[in-house]
Design a protein around this motif. Sequence first.
Motif, PDB file in Angstrom:
ATOM      1  N   ALA A 191      -4.130 -10.732  -0.216  1.00 25.51           N
ATOM      2  CA  ALA A 191      -2.950 -10.395   0.594  1.00 25.51           C
ATOM      3  C   ALA A 191      -3.132 -10.855   2.031  1.00 25.51           C
ATOM      4  O   ALA A 191      -2.192 -11.350   2.666  1.00 25.51           O
ATOM      5  N   SER A 192      -4.346 -10.712   2.552  1.00 29.48           N
ATOM      6  CA  SER A 192      -4.621 -11.165   3.915  1.00 29.48           C
ATOM      7  C   SER A 192      -4.450 -12.668   4.035  1.00 29.48           C
ATOM      8  O   SER A 192      -3.803 -13.170   4.971  1.00 29.48           O
ATOM      9  N   ALA A 244      -3.144 -12.226 -11.937  1.00 32.25           N
ATOM     10  CA  ALA A 244      -1.732 -12.612 -12.015  1.00 32.25           C
ATOM     11  C   ALA A 244      -1.004 -12.242 -10.727  1.00 32.25           C
ATOM     12  O   ALA A 244      -0.156 -12.992 -10.238  1.00 32.25           O
ATOM     13  N   ALA A 245      -1.347 -11.078 -10.149  1.00 31.27           N
ATOM     14  CA  ALA A 245      -0.672 -10.623  -8.939  1.00 31.27           C
ATOM     15  C   ALA A 245      -1.000 -11.500  -7.736  1.00 31.27           C
ATOM     16  O   ALA A 245      -0.221 -11.557  -6.775  1.00 31.27           O
ATOM     17  N   MET A 246      -2.129 -12.199  -7.764  1.00 35.10           N
ATOM     18  CA  MET A 246      -2.518 -13.027  -6.624  1.00 35.10           C
ATOM     19  C   MET A 246      -1.615 -14.240  -6.430  1.00 35.10           C
ATOM     20  O   MET A 246      -1.771 -14.985  -5.466  1.00 35.10           O
ATOM     21  N   ALA A 247      -0.644 -14.421  -7.304  1.00 36.70           N
ATOM     22  CA  ALA A 247       0.280 -15.546  -7.177  1.00 36.70           C
ATOM     23  C   ALA A 247       1.195 -15.402  -5.970  1.00 36.70           C
ATOM     24  O   ALA A 247       1.718 -16.394  -5.468  1.00 36.70           O
ATOM     25  N   SER A 248       1.420 -14.161  -5.483  1.00 37.71           N
ATOM     26  CA  SER A 248       2.347 -13.992  -4.366  1.00 37.71           C
ATOM     27  C   SER A 248       2.144 -12.636  -3.715  1.00 37.71           C
ATOM     28  O   SER A 248       1.609 -11.702  -4.327  1.00 37.71           O
ATOM     29  N   LEU A 249       2.618 -12.521  -2.478  1.00 36.61           N
ATOM     30  CA  LEU A 249       2.572 -11.231  -1.783  1.00 36.61           C
ATOM     31  C   LEU A 249       3.442 -10.193  -2.488  1.00 36.61           C
ATOM     32  O   LEU A 249       3.089  -9.020  -2.546  1.00 36.61           O
ATOM     33  N   ASP A 250       4.577 -10.628  -2.995  1.00 42.26           N
ATOM     34  CA  ASP A 250       5.451  -9.693  -3.708  1.00 42.26           C
ATOM     35  C   ASP A 250       4.746  -9.088  -4.912  1.00 42.26           C
ATOM     36  O   ASP A 250       4.870  -7.892  -5.188  1.00 42.26           O
ATOM     37  N   ALA A 251       4.002  -9.909  -5.638  1.00 42.78           N
ATOM     38  CA  ALA A 251       3.301  -9.410  -6.821  1.00 42.78           C
ATOM     39  C   ALA A 251       2.120  -8.518  -6.440  1.00 42.78           C
ATOM     40  O   ALA A 251       1.771  -7.584  -7.170  1.00 42.78           O
ATOM     41  N   LEU A 252       1.507  -8.776  -5.285  1.00 40.83           N
ATOM     42  CA  LEU A 252       0.375  -7.965  -4.838  1.00 40.83           C
ATOM     43  C   LEU A 252       0.818  -6.610  -4.280  1.00 40.83           C
ATOM     44  O   LEU A 252       0.024  -5.664  -4.234  1.00 40.83           O
ATOM     45  N   LEU A 276      -4.864  -5.966   6.417  1.00 41.69           N
ATOM     46  CA  LEU A 276      -4.643  -5.746   4.987  1.00 41.69           C
ATOM     47  C   LEU A 276      -3.563  -6.654   4.418  1.00 41.69           C
ATOM     48  O   LEU A 276      -3.308  -6.624   3.223  1.00 41.69           O
ATOM     49  N   GLY A 277      -2.916  -7.449   5.262  1.00 33.63           N
ATOM     50  CA  GLY A 277      -1.799  -8.249   4.799  1.00 33.63           C
ATOM     51  C   GLY A 277      -0.511  -7.456   4.820  1.00 33.63           C
ATOM     52  O   GLY A 277      -0.491  -6.228   5.003  1.00 33.63           O
ATOM     53  N   ARG A 278       0.583  -8.171   4.633  1.00 31.59           N
ATOM     54  CA  ARG A 278       1.910  -7.563   4.727  1.00 31.59           C
ATOM     55  C   ARG A 278       2.084  -6.398   3.758  1.00 31.59           C
ATOM     56  O   ARG A 278       1.691  -6.469   2.601  1.00 31.59           O
ATOM     57  N   MET A 279       2.692  -5.302   4.274  1.00 35.51           N
ATOM     58  CA  MET A 279       2.997  -4.143   3.441  1.00 35.51           C
ATOM     59  C   MET A 279       4.408  -3.670   3.761  1.00 35.51           C
ATOM     60  O   MET A 279       4.747  -3.475   4.930  1.00 35.51           O
ATOM     61  N   ARG A 280       5.201  -3.465   2.753  1.00 38.38           N
ATOM     62  CA  ARG A 280       6.561  -2.986   2.985  1.00 38.38           C
ATOM     63  C   ARG A 280       6.594  -1.485   3.269  1.00 38.38           C
ATOM     64  O   ARG A 280       7.474  -1.001   3.964  1.00 38.38           O
ATOM     65  N   ASP A 281       5.650  -0.746   2.703  1.00 39.11           N
ATOM     66  CA  ASP A 281       5.669   0.710   2.787  1.00 39.11           C
ATOM     67  C   ASP A 281       4.549   1.194   3.697  1.00 39.11           C
ATOM     68  O   ASP A 281       3.380   1.211   3.321  1.00 39.11           O
ATOM     69  N   ALA A 282       4.900   1.607   4.925  1.00 37.23           N
ATOM     70  CA  ALA A 282       3.904   2.099   5.875  1.00 37.23           C
ATOM     71  C   ALA A 282       3.433   3.507   5.529  1.00 37.23           C
ATOM     72  O   ALA A 282       2.522   4.031   6.169  1.00 37.23           O
ATOM     73  N   ARG A 283       4.045   4.147   4.518  1.00 37.06           N
ATOM     74  CA  ARG A 283       3.642   5.506   4.137  1.00 37.06           C
ATOM     75  C   ARG A 283       2.502   5.510   3.121  1.00 37.06           C
ATOM     76  O   ARG A 283       2.058   6.589   2.694  1.00 37.06           O
ATOM     77  N   ARG A 284       2.040   4.374   2.738  1.00 37.56           N
ATOM     78  CA  ARG A 284       0.982   4.319   1.726  1.00 37.56           C
ATOM     79  C   ARG A 284      -0.248   5.093   2.193  1.00 37.56           C
ATOM     80  O   ARG A 284      -0.669   4.992   3.344  1.00 37.56           O
ATOM     81  N   GLY A 292       0.236  -4.875   8.302  1.00 32.84           N
ATOM     82  CA  GLY A 292      -1.062  -4.538   7.728  1.00 32.84           C
ATOM     83  C   GLY A 292      -2.221  -4.573   8.687  1.00 32.84           C
ATOM     84  O   GLY A 292      -3.360  -4.337   8.275  1.00 32.84           O
ATOM     85  N   THR A 293      -1.982  -4.856   9.974  1.00 35.13           N
ATOM     86  CA  THR A 293      -3.101  -4.912  10.915  1.00 35.13           C
ATOM     87  C   THR A 293      -3.432  -3.516  11.424  1.00 35.13           C
ATOM     88  O   THR A 293      -2.561  -2.674  11.601  1.00 35.13           O
ATOM     89  N   CYS A 294      -4.721  -3.282  11.655  1.00 40.42           N
ATOM     90  CA  CYS A 294      -5.169  -1.968  12.093  1.00 40.42           C
ATOM     91  C   CYS A 294      -6.472  -2.106  12.868  1.00 40.42           C
ATOM     92  O   CYS A 294      -7.396  -2.793  12.418  1.00 40.42           O
ATOM     93  N   THR A 295      -6.529  -1.456  14.021  1.00 42.24           N
ATOM     94  CA  THR A 295      -7.781  -1.372  14.763  1.00 42.24           C
ATOM     95  C   THR A 295      -8.430  -0.030  14.449  1.00 42.24           C
ATOM     96  O   THR A 295      -7.862   1.031  14.735  1.00 42.24           O
ATOM     97  N   VAL A 296      -9.591  -0.099  13.820  1.00 44.73           N
ATOM     98  CA  VAL A 296     -10.350   1.101  13.474  1.00 44.73           C
ATOM     99  C   VAL A 296     -11.277   1.417  14.639  1.00 44.73           C
ATOM    100  O   VAL A 296     -12.133   0.602  14.996  1.00 44.73           O
ATOM    101  N   GLY A 297     -11.094   2.587  15.243  1.00 41.12           N
ATOM    102  CA  GLY A 297     -11.937   3.024  16.349  1.00 41.12           C
ATOM    103  C   GLY A 297     -12.956   4.038  15.882  1.00 41.12           C
ATOM    104  O   GLY A 297     -12.638   4.930  15.089  1.00 41.12           O
TER     105      GLY A 297
END
Length: 295
Positions: A125-126, A158-166, A204-212, A267-272
């Motif tokens: 995904a990244s 199979a999911a690695m074919a696209s961001l949508d599938a991942l 982490l790459g693009r994510m549509r759901d920030a509540r994950r 999907g970007t995050c700075t871990v402190g």
Amino acid sequence: FGGGKEAEGAPILTAWLRGVRKRTAEAGASRGHPLRLGVRVPSRPETASAMGLDAVGWAKEGLIDLLVVTPRWATLEFDMPLERWRELLGDARVTLAGGLEVLCRPSPGAAAATVSPELAAGAAASALSRGADAVYLFNYFQSSNAGWTRPVYLKTLAAMASLDALEPLPRAVAVTYRDIVAPGESDRAPLPATGPDLSFRMGLGRMRDARRPGEVRLGIAAAPGPSSPVPLVSANGRPCKLLGETADGGTRRIVWEVPPGAIGADGTCTVGISGAGGEPVTVRSVELAVGAPRP
């Protein structure tokens, strides 16, 4: 090429590649279908160039069909600059792929582990989010090792074919390092790291759901004597909740819960990481993970 001869050797290698391209074109014509040509080069453009590998020039000249930018073998690399490669390639007609190795080490000399499906999905995904057209897998054999049962193996690849599938898959990324540098290049692995306040920017790459639901997983050096306090951890500046701790030899494995919405849609995050009471902490491994999207 011998040390100091990389620039001198680059045109020799390019001339050789022109000969290879000529032969694949001839063979493709006789067989009635194209024979495509791909190359693997180090993950950084400057490293490839400094080793005499003019990958961008090969692509622009039409000598290759597939360009895989990748670590060599020691560890999966989660922070490859695919966007820089994409910018340098411009309108060259080439498939750009991010190479995923099957081993994961947090630092040089650390024990290697087989990449889990979760980490593989995160790395894919990244790479796709940062400009790759595809991912390229090396030594990803079907095995029950590290959770690669046959159903999981087939579903993940199979999911690695696209961001949508991942998108529906749990994914994770880790802090690792570049396992190859060119002569004259300097590079310092990010781990292990010691200090009272540390931070690591992860993607982490693009994510549509920030509540994950998310987790930060750390391996830190155990202090001698009585157990030392647990460090404070944040995700994009938001405090994380301690979930649990286990001991692994001289390493403390500690997990924190990431607050919902702390990781943005990109999907970007700075871990402190801050040592309790301002005391320095030694971090040996860092992982950032998210589960499946909430229903």
